[in-house]
Design a protein around this motif. Structure first.
Motif, mmCIF file in Angstrom:
data_model
loop_
_atom_site.group_PDB
_atom_site.id
_atom_site.type_symbol
_atom_site.label_atom_id
_atom_site.label_comp_id
_atom_site.label_asym_id
_atom_site.label_seq_id
_atom_site.Cartn_x
_atom_site.Cartn_y
_atom_site.Cartn_z
ATOM 1 N N SER A 81 0.815 -1.219 0.000
ATOM 2 C CA SER A 81 0.000 0.000 0.000
ATOM 3 C C SER A 81 0.847 1.266 0.000
ATOM 4 C CB SER A 81 -0.932 0.010 1.215
ATOM 5 O OG SER A 81 -0.182 -0.087 2.420
ATOM 6 N N ALA A 82 2.168 1.138 0.256
ATOM 7 C CA ALA A 82 3.044 2.308 0.265
ATOM 8 C C ALA A 82 3.459 2.724 -1.138
ATOM 9 C CB ALA A 82 4.290 2.029 1.111
ATOM 10 N N LEU A 83 3.224 1.866 -2.131
ATOM 11 C CA LEU A 83 3.673 2.139 -3.486
ATOM 12 C C LEU A 83 2.726 3.106 -4.198
ATOM 13 C CD1 LEU A 83 4.720 -1.457 -4.610
ATOM 14 C CD2 LEU A 83 6.158 0.331 -3.613
ATOM 15 N N VAL A 84 3.325 4.038 -4.959
ATOM 16 C CA VAL A 84 2.565 4.962 -5.804
ATOM 17 C C VAL A 84 3.068 4.772 -7.235
ATOM 18 C CG1 VAL A 84 1.994 7.359 -6.301
ATOM 19 C CG2 VAL A 84 2.296 6.622 -3.924
ATOM 20 N N PHE A 85 2.146 4.525 -8.156
ATOM 21 C CA PHE A 85 2.517 4.279 -9.550
ATOM 22 C C PHE A 85 2.198 5.517 -10.390
ATOM 23 C CE2 PHE A 85 1.303 0.311 -7.535
ATOM 24 C CZ PHE A 85 2.445 -0.462 -7.743
ATOM 25 N N SER A 86 3.217 5.974 -11.152
ATOM 26 C CA SER A 86 3.038 7.169 -11.980
ATOM 27 C C SER A 86 3.998 7.103 -13.165
ATOM 28 C CB SER A 86 3.302 8.436 -11.160
ATOM 29 O OG SER A 86 3.162 9.597 -11.964
ATOM 30 N N ASN A 87 3.466 7.315 -14.368
ATOM 31 C CA ASN A 87 4.286 7.344 -15.590
ATOM 32 C C ASN A 87 5.176 6.106 -15.722
ATOM 33 O OD1 ASN A 87 3.252 9.905 -16.304
ATOM 34 N ND2 ASN A 87 4.765 10.917 -14.978
ATOM 35 N N SER A 88 4.575 4.952 -15.489
ATOM 36 C CA SER A 88 5.262 3.660 -15.626
ATOM 37 C C SER A 88 6.409 3.490 -14.631
ATOM 38 C CB SER A 88 5.794 3.476 -17.053
ATOM 39 O OG SER A 88 4.739 3.550 -17.984
ATOM 40 N N LYS A 89 6.408 4.268 -13.585
ATOM 41 C CA LYS A 89 7.426 4.142 -12.551
ATOM 42 C C LYS A 89 6.752 3.941 -11.197
ATOM 43 C CE LYS A 89 10.890 6.987 -14.926
ATOM 44 N NZ LYS A 89 11.773 8.182 -14.816
ATOM 45 N N THR A 90 7.560 3.510 -10.231
ATOM 46 C CA THR A 90 7.039 3.234 -8.897
ATOM 47 C C THR A 90 7.758 4.113 -7.887
ATOM 48 O OG1 THR A 90 6.672 0.938 -9.556
ATOM 49 C CG2 THR A 90 6.555 1.423 -7.214
ATOM 50 N N PHE A 91 6.988 4.744 -7.004
ATOM 51 C CA PHE A 91 7.548 5.675 -6.030
ATOM 52 C C PHE A 91 7.029 5.347 -4.634
ATOM 53 C CE2 PHE A 91 7.162 7.830 -10.099
ATOM 54 C CZ PHE A 91 8.410 8.408 -10.264
ATOM 55 N N VAL A 92 7.748 5.865 -3.644
ATOM 56 C CA VAL A 92 7.269 5.876 -2.256
ATOM 57 C C VAL A 92 7.509 7.265 -1.699
ATOM 58 C CG1 VAL A 92 7.696 3.422 -1.853
ATOM 59 C CG2 VAL A 92 9.481 5.093 -1.303
ATOM 60 N N VAL A 93 6.812 7.585 -0.629
ATOM 61 C CA VAL A 93 7.041 8.848 0.081
ATOM 62 C C VAL A 93 7.808 8.514 1.356
ATOM 63 C CG1 VAL A 93 6.001 10.826 1.232
ATOM 64 C CG2 VAL A 93 4.966 9.909 -0.872
ATOM 65 N N ILE A 94 9.052 9.001 1.423
ATOM 66 C CA ILE A 94 9.891 8.739 2.593
ATOM 67 C C ILE A 94 9.611 9.795 3.661
ATOM 68 C CG2 ILE A 94 12.268 8.704 3.442
ATOM 69 C CD1 ILE A 94 13.118 7.373 0.922
ATOM 70 N N TYR A 95 9.466 9.331 4.893
ATOM 71 C CA TYR A 95 9.154 10.199 6.038
ATOM 72 C C TYR A 95 10.398 10.334 6.908
ATOM 73 C CZ TYR A 95 7.036 11.708 10.460
ATOM 74 O OH TYR A 95 6.738 12.382 11.608
ATOM 75 N N ASN A 96 10.901 11.559 7.005
ATOM 76 C CA ASN A 96 12.011 11.844 7.925
ATOM 77 C C ASN A 96 11.566 12.718 9.097
ATOM 78 O OD1 ASN A 96 14.037 10.464 6.416
ATOM 79 N ND2 ASN A 96 14.072 12.164 4.962
#
Length: 360
Positions: free
Chosen positions: A298-313
């Motif tokens: 559920s942490a994965l975000v898909f956009s423009n054929s790529k996969t991202f996450v939002v890192i929390y610092n």
């Protein structure tokens, strides 16, 4: 001229100052948004491998009873159908048998002979006690009676084998359910004849509280299967339901024709939904593979054929990170690059923060 030049420089300076872009505002997680997101830490876990197989549901053969005929004869009645639930002692079928008639006839004759032998023994005993008959004559009469009594007991036992009162002198006998369960096999119909040399069972009864799922494993996947591995099963009849069991038997040989190895999954049959002969999709889960960093899918975000996450610092220290996914299994994603052990990621409603960070 000097005054005009100075004025132009001042104007340019004012224009340059007014054209500076506005300062970017940081994206922060507000108190309201904090209740809507979840933060998970990147972990190093075993990679769960899934092996997808095709299979078929069967009954648990350790919990079945096969019902055989006691003698030849013609089937008069069949009181159950395939799939019926039966109680212990319930009548399954009624059969007319010449053998049963013969057994009762033999018993009647044997009981008559026993009665005669007993009278002769009692008479010889009285004569012997009065000194009229010899001991040898009395002993012979006693032996004849014992033989007649033994024959009667033998015939009674033969009749009792057919089911403790389930037979009668007219030659009919009833077949009753030896246990509670479901009729999973039925091989007779009214009017059919059971031959004397018949070796087939008439009914099979199973409780269906547990079922077996037999699945085929190709040679290339044999190393991925071990006893005790957990397995999930789905069927066409209940596509939204998942049944969970474990591998409890692995065949030692491959089928010479299909070149597959059979495995068995023992499965609790919750609600009795699973029926023998159903087709099944089986997923065997191997938890003994190599390790990799993992996060909730559920942490994965898909956009423009790529996969991202939002890192929390920190509450106002967030950033978008591209990642490479090795595989997804059971709502867990294994990451091959882009994350380090101990990183924290937004694992719920990550898309909201991703959109805010990208727009920013």
């Amino acid at each position: 001229m000097v005054m005009i030049a100075s004025g132009m420089l001042l104007l340019n300076a004012c224009e340059t100052k007014n054209s500076d872009p506005p300062k970017k505002e940081k994206v922060c997680i507000s108190d309201t948004l904090q209740k809507m997101v979840r933060i998970d830490t990147v972990k190093n876990t075993n990679i769960d491998d899934e092996l997808v197989l095709s299979g078929e549901i069967g009954f648990d053969e350790n919990k079945v009873v096969k019902v055989f005929p006691f003698s030849s004869g013609q089937v008069l009645e069949v009181n159950v159908s395939l799939g019926d639930k039966v109680k212990q002692g319930q009548t399954l079928a009624v059969i007319k048998s010449a053998e049963i008639v013969g057994n009762y006839s033999d018993l009647s004759a044997a009981e008559h002979d026993e009665s005669i032998a007993k009278r002769q023994m009692d008479n010889e005993e009285s004569l012997f006690k009065n000194g009229i008959a010899s001991e040898r004559e009395y002993s012979e009469a006693k032996l004849n009676f014992e033989k007649a009594a033994a024959l009667v007991n033998k015939l009674k036992e033969q009749i009792a084998i057919n089911g403790r009162g389930n037979t009668n002198a007219s030659g009919t006998y009833t077949i009753k359910a030896p246990r509670e369960g479901y009729i999973v096999e039925k091989k007779i119909n009214p009017g059919s004849y059971i031959r004397q040399d018949n070796t087939e069972n008439l009914f099979t009864i199973s409780d269906l509280k547990n079922v077996w799922v037999w699945a085929n494993v190709y040679e290339i996947d044999i190393s991925k299967i071990k006893l005790g591995y957990s397995a999930t099963v789905n069927t066409l009849a209940y596509p939204d339901k998942t049944f969970t069991g474990e591998v409890d038997k692995i065949s030692d040989v491959l089928d010479p024709q299909t070149k597959v190895m059979r495995i068995r999954v023992n499965l609790p049959n919750v609600g009795g939904l699973l029926k023998p002969e159903m087709f099944a999709n089986v997923k065997v889960i191997n938890k003994e593979g190599r390790k990799a960093v993992s996060i909730p899918s559920s942490a994965l975000v898909f956009s423009n054929s790529k996969t991202f996450v939002v890192i929390y610092n920190g509450q106002c220290d967030l950033r978008v990170q591209e990642v490479s996914v090795l595989k997804n299994i059971n709502e867990i994603s294994y990451i091959s690059s882009g994350l380090q052990l101990g990183d924290k990621v937004i694992s719920e409603n990550a898309i909201l923060l991703y959109n805010a960070l990208i727009e920013d």
